[in-house]
Motif scaffolding. Sequence first.
Motif, PDB file in Angstrom:
ATOM      1  N   GLU A 108       0.472  -1.243   0.983  1.00 21.85           N
ATOM      2  CA  GLU A 108       0.090  -0.430  -0.061  1.00 21.85           C
ATOM      3  C   GLU A 108       0.844   1.703   0.400  1.00 21.85           C
ATOM      4  N   ASN A 109       0.390   2.167   0.086  1.00 20.30           N
ATOM      5  CA  ASN A 109       0.753   3.797  -0.208  1.00 20.30           C
ATOM      6  C   ASN A 109      -0.193   4.733  -0.002  1.00 20.30           C
ATOM      7  N   GLU A 110      -0.315   6.078  -0.346  1.00 18.85           N
ATOM      8  CA  GLU A 110      -1.113   6.792   0.259  1.00 18.85           C
ATOM      9  C   GLU A 110      -2.672   6.973  -0.149  1.00 18.85           C
ATOM     10  N   LEU A 111      -2.594   6.306  -0.973  1.00 21.10           N
ATOM     11  CA  LEU A 111      -3.951   6.217  -2.505  1.00 21.10           C
ATOM     12  C   LEU A 111      -4.292   4.463  -2.233  1.00 21.10           C
ATOM     13  N   VAL A 112      -3.812   3.286  -2.666  1.00 22.27           N
ATOM     14  CA  VAL A 112      -4.042   2.291  -2.794  1.00 22.27           C
ATOM     15  C   VAL A 112      -3.278   1.250  -1.696  1.00 22.27           C
ATOM     16  N   ARG A 113      -4.545   0.359  -1.578  1.00 25.49           N
ATOM     17  CA  ARG A 113      -3.959  -0.794  -0.715  1.00 25.49           C
ATOM     18  C   ARG A 113      -4.256  -2.360  -1.477  1.00 25.49           C
ATOM     19  N   LEU A 114      -3.187  -2.780  -2.310  1.00 25.80           N
ATOM     20  CA  LEU A 114      -3.989  -4.208  -2.378  1.00 25.80           C
ATOM     21  C   LEU A 114      -3.477  -5.395  -1.245  1.00 25.80           C
ATOM     22  N   THR A 115      -4.059  -5.810  -1.349  1.00 21.25           N
ATOM     23  CA  THR A 115      -4.025  -7.000  -0.422  1.00 21.25           C
ATOM     24  C   THR A 115      -3.864  -8.451  -1.492  1.00 21.25           C
ATOM     25  N   GLY A 171      -1.301 -15.803  -5.330  1.00 19.39           N
ATOM     26  CA  GLY A 171      -0.313 -15.499  -5.881  1.00 19.39           C
ATOM     27  C   GLY A 171      -0.942 -14.292  -6.102  1.00 19.39           C
ATOM     28  N   ARG A 172      -2.032 -13.850  -6.099  1.00 17.66           N
ATOM     29  CA  ARG A 172      -2.987 -12.838  -6.615  1.00 17.66           C
ATOM     30  C   ARG A 172      -3.334 -11.907  -5.276  1.00 17.66           C
ATOM     31  N   ILE A 173      -3.650 -10.926  -6.582  1.00 13.23           N
ATOM     32  CA  ILE A 173      -4.740  -9.599  -6.279  1.00 13.23           C
ATOM     33  C   ILE A 173      -5.952  -9.123  -5.504  1.00 13.23           C
ATOM     34  N   ALA A 174      -5.822 -10.114  -3.950  1.00 14.35           N
ATOM     35  CA  ALA A 174      -7.903 -10.598  -3.874  1.00 14.35           C
ATOM     36  C   ALA A 174      -8.362  -8.994  -3.899  1.00 14.35           C
ATOM     37  N   ASN A 175      -7.926  -7.673  -3.404  1.00 10.65           N
ATOM     38  CA  ASN A 175      -9.098  -6.736  -2.895  1.00 10.65           C
ATOM     39  C   ASN A 175      -7.704  -5.677  -3.316  1.00 10.65           C
ATOM     40  N   VAL A 176      -8.594  -4.689  -3.847  1.00 11.17           N
ATOM     41  CA  VAL A 176      -8.476  -3.904  -3.991  1.00 11.17           C
ATOM     42  C   VAL A 176      -8.861  -2.324  -3.944  1.00 11.17           C
ATOM     43  N   GLN A 177      -8.299  -1.370  -2.818  1.00 11.11           N
ATOM     44  CA  GLN A 177      -9.327  -0.582  -2.184  1.00 11.11           C
ATOM     45  C   GLN A 177      -8.612   0.248  -2.062  1.00 11.11           C
ATOM     46  N   LEU A 178      -9.214   1.853  -2.783  1.00  5.75           N
ATOM     47  CA  LEU A 178      -9.007   3.089  -2.878  1.00  5.75           C
ATOM     48  C   LEU A 178      -9.434   3.962  -2.026  1.00  5.75           C
ATOM     49  N   LYS A 179      -8.302   4.115  -0.579  1.00  8.50           N
ATOM     50  CA  LYS A 179      -7.942   4.835  -0.011  1.00  8.50           C
ATOM     51  C   LYS A 179      -8.861   5.793   0.622  1.00  8.50           C
ATOM     52  N   GLU A 180      -8.669   7.470  -0.830  1.00  3.60           N
ATOM     53  CA  GLU A 180      -8.983   7.817  -0.582  1.00  3.60           C
ATOM     54  C   GLU A 180     -10.975   7.969  -0.952  1.00  3.60           C
ATOM     55  N   PHE A 181     -11.259   7.485  -1.094  1.00  2.00           N
ATOM     56  CA  PHE A 181     -12.708   7.234  -2.065  1.00  2.00           C
ATOM     57  C   PHE A 181     -13.533   6.156  -0.770  1.00  2.00           C
ATOM     58  N   GLN A 182     -14.978   6.942  -1.028  1.00  2.00           N
ATOM     59  CA  GLN A 182     -15.634   5.631  -0.566  1.00  2.00           C
ATOM     60  C   GLN A 182     -16.670   5.474  -1.049  1.00  2.00           C
ATOM     61  N   THR A 183     -18.161   3.971  -0.501  1.00  2.00           N
ATOM     62  CA  THR A 183     -18.979   4.254  -1.605  1.00  2.00           C
ATOM     63  C   THR A 183     -19.965   5.494  -0.926  1.00  2.00           C
ATOM     64  N   HIS A 184     -21.382   5.166  -1.725  1.00  2.00           N
ATOM     65  CA  HIS A 184     -22.250   6.325  -1.219  1.00  2.00           C
ATOM     66  C   HIS A 184     -22.744   6.246  -0.223  1.00  2.00           C
ATOM     67  N   ASP A 185     -22.351   4.781   0.406  1.00  2.00           N
ATOM     68  CA  ASP A 185     -22.827   4.783   1.798  1.00  2.00           C
ATOM     69  C   ASP A 185     -21.534   4.444   2.699  1.00  2.00           C
ATOM     70  N   SER A 186     -20.362   4.954   2.699  1.00  2.00           N
ATOM     71  CA  SER A 186     -19.859   4.957   3.145  1.00  2.00           C
ATOM     72  C   SER A 186     -18.625   4.276   3.613  1.00  2.00           C
ATOM     73  N   ASP A 242       2.099   7.597  -3.490  1.00  5.58           N
ATOM     74  CA  ASP A 242       1.957   8.599  -4.472  1.00  5.58           C
ATOM     75  C   ASP A 242       1.428   8.158  -5.628  1.00  5.58           C
ATOM     76  N   SER A 243       0.746   7.109  -6.062  1.00  4.15           N
ATOM     77  CA  SER A 243       0.804   6.634  -7.002  1.00  4.15           C
ATOM     78  C   SER A 243      -0.531   5.742  -7.308  1.00  4.15           C
ATOM     79  N   TYR A 244      -1.387   5.727  -8.444  1.00  9.29           N
ATOM     80  CA  TYR A 244      -2.434   4.775  -9.136  1.00  9.29           C
ATOM     81  C   TYR A 244      -1.770   3.224  -9.390  1.00  9.29           C
TER      82      TYR A 244
END
Length: 617
Positions: A93-100, A106-121, A191-193
């Motif tokens: 992870e960095n400031e923008l993206v978290r990869l699990t 050996g795969r990317i399981a989850n991709v989270q954009l840390k700056e954003f949320q869904t409409h229901d938070s 600081d990269s996507y």
Amino acid sequence: MDKNSIWGLVIIGAILIGYTYLTKPSAEELKAQQTRDSIALVERVHNEKIEAERLAGLKAQYAEVKQDTVALKETYGVFASAVGQNEEFVTLENELVRLTINTKGGRIANVQLKEFQTHDSLPLLLWEEKNSKFGVTFYAENKPLNTQDLFFVEASGATSVDATTSEKGVSMRLMVGDDQYVEYKYSLAPDSYMVDFTVNLVGMQNLISRNTNFVTFNWQADLPSHEKSHKIENQYTALYYKFLDDEVDYLSISGDDEEDLATRVKWIGFKQQFFSSVLISEDSFKGVKLKSVEMEENAPVLKNFSAEITLPYKGNQVESHPMKFYFGPNKFKTLREYGKDFGGKDIQMHKLIDLGWMIFGWVNRYFVIPIFNFLEGFISNYGIIILILTIIIKLILAPLTYKSYLSTAKMRVLKPQIDEINEKIPKEKSMERQQATMGLYKKAGVNPMGGCLPMLVQFPILIALFRFFPASIELRQKSFLWATDLSSYDSIATLPWEIPFYGDHISLFCLLMAGTNLVYTKMNGQMQTSNQMPGMQAMMYMMPVMFLVWFNNYASGLSYYYFVATLFTIIQTWAIRKWMVDDNKVLAMLEASKKKPVKKSKFQQRLEDAAKQKGKK
């Protein structure tokens, strides 16, 4: 023996006999001892039986393990040891993206954009492990294998990597031997996507079938819904791809679709309304199969996208396939910055945002977006930005608005003279009536289309903004007045039932937009030159009602813009009519024009000659 010895033996014998008699167990004690002996016998037999069963179970288990080992060996060959392990997770992870990253596959399981949320938070996940596939398929020892089913090990041995200070990476390896493995390398800069992703096949030339000249990388994901309006979000969700030397294209937005692309492809994008996952090749993908499946309307996910990508294999000691993943927002400026390939060439990732076709896209790209970004630089309230943008556009178009009104005024003041022509010439002589009317227009210097041409110039801006607002992530979850999200509808009331084509809520900005359009339509109706087309007038009054239905579920920012723009047009029209254009002066000007000689162009002369010839026939 002497006498003393004999007495000694007699005394000892008496003592032994007495002791035996005195210590003899009672009948109750004898019975208890017999019971204890019986219990001990039963326990011994039971224990012997359990031990026998345990030994038999161990033998059966050993036989089963041996059989499973043989089965695994037959199914997975040299990769059999990479089956049946415990899953572990690595975070990159960095400031923008978290990869699990999961060791299984050996795969990317989850991709989270840390700056954003869904409409229901909730945390915004571009895709989740349970709804995705990710792996390489190939034939090893004549057996089909998919790395998604096998367990990798982390080559670095770390369980968490933080890329906040410098570029860090994770290497996941599917091991066969020290110099034989399949490797996924992930690297994330601060600081990269963008995530560098490389598939390495090391020492596999003796395992992968010799007649194989490619391996297949499979990427599939169910795209979850993130926005309030599932319907509108689905309309902006599509599988995009960029040909190496050609334009960006996409699969059908509505319904299911698939493509088998033989032409080289530079990148593949799983695009949603405001976010995208894009896989970019260093060179190009030389064989790609794409598929899009639309889910049911009430499903928790929008669509299922899948990409089957051919990676060339030459049988070398090391086969490397460098790629990149972009996980980030669909923001025009951001996509332009990241839309460079490994050599810095523009690969047109900004075309993931549908700004409209041809002239509509140009208006957005070179006019609307620069003004919007400029205002965004020093104004934080996006409702105010839209208001200022509207005023700027209307002021730029003010000369056209004035010209349109003046043309309408000219037609209006000539209406009595046109009515005289219609009274003198019967309907049966429609061609003669038309020639007389056109002659009047020419003498007065009036162009009947003069009021339409300015409107045609404004039309591209109208359509361009229709494409711009729903695709602008800048408006996402930004509030203004009663609207909590300018990128979605502004519901002020929820209906107890859903009205077909309208929805189950009432959007206030949409109501205001429809109301101002109704007022403007009525104002225009009062300025019409005749009532020869009552059907067209009825259609004009139907348009606000149709707008009310169409825009109820659209972005409130769009309805707000149309509302302000129409209100501004009403004010402009009223001001022009009151202070700038006087019907009497216009009529005097036209009468003066009649006295001047009419100059006919060769084209006009040919049209008149053709009309006369047709009238004689």
